[in-house]
Write a protein that holds these residues in place. Structure first.
Motif, mmCIF file in Angstrom:
data_model
loop_
_atom_site.group_PDB
_atom_site.id
_atom_site.type_symbol
_atom_site.label_atom_id
_atom_site.label_comp_id
_atom_site.label_asym_id
_atom_site.label_seq_id
_atom_site.Cartn_x
_atom_site.Cartn_y
_atom_site.Cartn_z
ATOM 1 N N CYS A 250 61.366 74.172 36.036
ATOM 2 C CA CYS A 250 62.017 75.413 36.487
ATOM 3 C C CYS A 250 61.170 76.632 36.143
ATOM 4 O O CYS A 250 61.078 77.577 36.939
ATOM 5 N N TRP A 253 58.360 76.815 38.575
ATOM 6 C CA TRP A 253 58.858 77.251 39.882
ATOM 7 C C TRP A 253 59.147 78.745 39.882
ATOM 8 O O TRP A 253 58.809 79.464 40.824
ATOM 9 N N LEU A 257 57.316 80.805 42.923
ATOM 10 C CA LEU A 257 57.973 80.355 44.140
ATOM 11 C C LEU A 257 59.261 81.114 44.433
ATOM 12 O O LEU A 257 59.592 81.344 45.585
ATOM 13 N N SER A 307 51.386 76.564 41.784
ATOM 14 C CA SER A 307 52.710 76.273 41.236
ATOM 15 C C SER A 307 53.210 74.908 41.696
ATOM 16 O O SER A 307 53.790 74.147 40.916
ATOM 17 N N TYR A 308 52.994 74.592 42.967
ATOM 18 C CA TYR A 308 53.377 73.275 43.465
ATOM 19 C C TYR A 308 52.647 72.171 42.700
ATOM 20 O O TYR A 308 53.232 71.139 42.343
ATOM 21 N N ILE A 311 54.258 71.631 39.242
ATOM 22 C CA ILE A 311 55.524 70.908 39.315
ATOM 23 C C ILE A 311 55.275 69.432 39.635
ATOM 24 O O ILE A 311 55.914 68.532 39.076
ATOM 25 N N GLU A 440 60.900 77.927 51.250
ATOM 26 C CA GLU A 440 60.658 77.187 50.014
ATOM 27 C C GLU A 440 61.701 76.089 49.881
ATOM 28 O O GLU A 440 62.887 76.341 49.897
ATOM 29 N N GLY A 443 62.817 74.488 45.227
ATOM 30 C CA GLY A 443 63.768 75.095 44.299
ATOM 31 C C GLY A 443 65.177 74.563 44.416
ATOM 32 O O GLY A 443 65.929 74.563 43.436
#
Length: 487
Positions: A250, A253, A257, A307-308, A311, A440, A443
């Motif tokens: 989280c 993200w 994002l 960021s992707y 995660i 997106e 999330g």
């Protein structure tokens, strides 16, 4: 008899309520009236750390060290909960409720050796052959390492809690409740459990003599209790590890994002135009011109891809590893529950365990679905921002490198479909002033909500789902075939 000699003295700013020496290290835990829990070294009495778990001052607190000296248990007099704290750092690792305020506690190690216990300890070591070591979490390395300290050594230890109203409870490894004892009157002031688990001595405020309770049942079921408690400790620790993994996901993200839609909305509002962002992008795709300046969107694309990737690594390295370890230990507990002669009297319910296994399996499948969504989103955004970057260079009449200028008709159709699907206004998501762009998809998996996915993945052409939908007909045909054979 020689007299005691004072070897040191230390002045403290606040009165001390209680203290407890570490059984293994040169450490002493102190609790004062200002609501602080302090850890000092005995050699020079320097403070190691301080913790203030409550904003109120305390009237009473109880302390107990785990026998290996790595975990400190405490309970505030006005609360009905016990807290397990790390010794390496002032970090609360585990909290569980109790039925009454705790007035005394004792943490002991079981010293009785038996062939059954020795066999369990050896098999506990062999379990490491099947499960790889859980990797530390980024940005939470110390926290994840401290959580794993809850496991401790395989040797059984028991935390005994006492309070008012005939309240006496025993927790294996300080986490798993194995017994609640009755027949005690008055407020417990001190207690001690024998190292063979056969007797428990209690000093109460009412009676002049000590209470001594027979706990032979625990001793007779010691191997089964130890195995169940150890599995419970593993499962509880893994649940905290998975929760911490989700927290890190989280945070990754939220770094960028969640700002993507806000940036695009602000981008439109600053241009003060009535056209939608979808129309502007399509105009740029078809005619190579637009009224907007796209400087700055390249950095946004790089941040999104980064960021992707973060995660994705968290899901593969941590979330899936924790889920697989959970399935392993739950499967062993399921096997134990089938041995009804040994474990059914201790309360193991195979149906409840089967439900837990199903829940963890569903969680693992959803994590795998999230990986597919991340992979597809990374490909989509990479292609989209690559096209957008080339369009920016052309609008500025700058040189476009040949490797970037290769744009086939298939690529153009892909970008057009991506714009139509993701940049259209979604009325269901219109929950703030301005346009909400549904660009997106990750999330929605990380929100702590029980609602269905806003943008579920496209399952058209999925062979597994098609197979499942045809399973009913297949089962009917198979049953008819078997009946014909029998006839």
């Amino acid at each position: 008899m020689p007299a005691f000699r004072q070897v040191g003295e230390k002045q403290l700013p606040n009165p001390v309520l209680c203290m407890a020496w570490s059984p293994k290290r040169d450490l002493i835990a102190l609790a004062n009236t200002s609501g602080e829990l302090l850890l000092h070294r005995l050699a020079n009495f320097q403070r190691v750390w301080s913790l203030q778990p409550s904003e109120y001052t305390w009237k009473e607190i109880t302390l107990a060290w785990r026998p290996d000296g790595k975990i400190l248990a405490f309970s505030l007099g006005d609360t009905k909960q016990v807290v397990l704290c790390s010794v390496e750092k002032a970090e609360i690792l585990h909290v569980f409720p109790v039925q009454s305020p705790v007035s005394c506690m004792h943490w002991m190690e079981v010293m009785e050796e038996s062939s059954a216990l020795s066999s369990f300890y050896n098999s506990e070591d062999k379990s490491k052959m099947f499960l790889p070591k859980l990797p530390t979490l980024p940005k939470s390395e110390e926290k994840s390492d401290e959580i794993l300290n809850l496991l401790g050594e395989a040797r059984l230890n028991v935390l005994v809690l006492g309070g008012g109203g005939a309240f006496v409870e025993l927790y294996a490894y300080g986490m798993y409740k194995i017994a609640t004892l009755g027949g005690v009157s008055g407020m417990c002031r001190s207690l001690s459990l024998s190292s063979d688990l056969k007797s428990l001595s209690i000093i109460t405020e009412v009676r002049s003599a000590d209470d001594k309770l027979d706990t032979g049942l625990l001793s007779s079921c010691l191997p089964e209790v130890t195995r169940m408690a150890r599995k419970f400790t593993h499962i509880s620790t893994l649940l905290q590890y998975v929760h911490l993994s989700l927290t890190c996901m989280c945070e990754a993200w939220e770094d960028i994002l969640t700002q993507m839609d806000l940036r695009l909305t602000k981008f439109v509002q600053e241009k003060n135009t009535s056209t939608q962002v979808q129309d502007e992008f399509l105009e740029l795709l078809l005619w190579g011109q637009s009224r907007w300046d796209y400087v700055g969107l390249k950095k946004l694309g790089q941040s999104i891809e980064s960021s992707y990737s973060s995660i994705q690594k968290l899901v593969i390295n941590h979330l899936q590893s924790g889920s697989e370890a959970l399935l392993y230990h739950l499967s062993e507990v399921k096997g134990m529950s089938l041995w009804k002669q040994k474990f059914e009297p201790l309360g193991l319910d195979s149906a409840a365990i089967e439900g837990a296994i199903t829940a963890v399996g569903s969680f693992s499948l959803k994590a795998n679905e999230l990986l597919q969504v991340i992979d597809k989103s990374m490909k989509n955004f990479k292609a989209f921002f690559r096209w957008l970057y080339v369009a920016m260079l052309r609008m500025c009449e700058e040189h476009v490198q040949p490797e970037l200028n290769k744009m086939t008709q298939k690529d153009i159709s892909f970008v057009a479909d991506f714009l139509s699907e993701h940049f259209s206004k979604n009325e269901e998501l219109f929950d703030r002033k301005g346009k909400y762009f549904n660009v997106e998809r990750v999330g929605q998996y990380l929100k702590d909500e029980e609602e269905d996915l806003v943008s579920p993945p496209n399952t058209k052409g999925n062979q597994w789902l098609n197979f499942n939908s045809n399973c009913v007909c297949f089962s009917v045909i198979l049953c008819m075939f078997v009946v014909v054979l029998l006839v």
